[in-house]
Design a protein around this motif. Structure first.
Motif, PDB file in Angstrom:
ATOM      1  N   ARG A 127       0.850  -1.185   0.000  1.00  0.00           N
ATOM      2  CA  ARG A 127       0.000   0.000   0.000  1.00  0.00           C
ATOM      3  C   ARG A 127       0.885   1.235   0.000  1.00  0.00           C
ATOM      4  O   ARG A 127       1.848   1.307   0.749  1.00  0.00           O
ATOM      5  CB  ARG A 127      -0.894   0.012   1.237  1.00  0.00           C
ATOM      6  N   LEU A 181      -2.596   0.456  -4.339  1.00  0.00           N
ATOM      7  CA  LEU A 181      -2.467  -0.908  -3.845  1.00  0.00           C
ATOM      8  C   LEU A 181      -1.923  -1.798  -4.953  1.00  0.00           C
ATOM      9  O   LEU A 181      -2.493  -1.873  -6.037  1.00  0.00           O
ATOM     10  CB  LEU A 181      -3.830  -1.428  -3.379  1.00  0.00           C
ATOM     11  N   SER A 224      -1.325  -5.631  -5.838  1.00  0.00           N
ATOM     12  CA  SER A 224      -1.779  -6.926  -5.333  1.00  0.00           C
ATOM     13  C   SER A 224      -1.937  -7.922  -6.464  1.00  0.00           C
ATOM     14  O   SER A 224      -1.742  -7.601  -7.628  1.00  0.00           O
ATOM     15  CB  SER A 224      -3.111  -6.766  -4.591  1.00  0.00           C
TER      16      SER A 224
END
Length: 147
Positions: free
Chosen positions: A9, A21, A23
């Protein structure tokens, strides 16, 4: 989103924060060095995401480490981009010892219908070094996580 996978983050809790973010890392072609991850920007007035394609991370962690190593500053802007230009970063060292990172998130080729930018501010040196380390862990743990 895979909750137990590697996540990074980025962003500070300002009055109108935009959080970035990283991911869902994956290697879509097995042992091939192509590394994809999902990049999201979320805030009060924005919600965008795109799949970022890199060639083994495209040296993102090295780029950020270089910025941390040059904590005394540099002239002009330094730039980084992912393999297909779906994520770009421009870095400027500003007075007072802060690095301004302008993150560009771009729609995937071939459509390229939208583009979003936001800037995060980081203390030069240790804070930049921590960000580079987080990104390095994200990129390298991806290999271990997917094996």
């Amino acid at each position: 989103m895979i909750e137990d996978g590697p996540v990074v983050r980025v962003g500070d809790p300002g009055p109108r924060p935009v959080h970035l973010l990283f991911s869902e890392p994956m290697r879509p072609f097995g042992d091939d060095p192509t590394l994809d991850f999902l990049m999201k920007a979320r805030g009060q007035w924005v919600s965008v995401e795109t799949l970022v394609r890199t060639w083994d991370g495209d040296g993102l962690d090295t780029f950020l480490s270089t910025l941390a190593d040059d904590f005394r500053g540099w002239e002009g802007a330094r730039a980084w981009r992912s393999l297909e230009h779906d994520l770009t970063i421009s870095a400027e060292h500003r007075p007072g010892g802060y690095v301004h990172l302008t993150w560009g998130i771009h729609d995937r080729p071939p459509s390229k219908e939208w583009h979003f930018e936001t800037t995060t501010v980081h203390a030069a040196g240790e804070e930049m070094r921590n960000l580079a380390a987080e990104i390095h862990t994200f990129l390298t743990s991806t290999v271990e996580w997917l094996e």
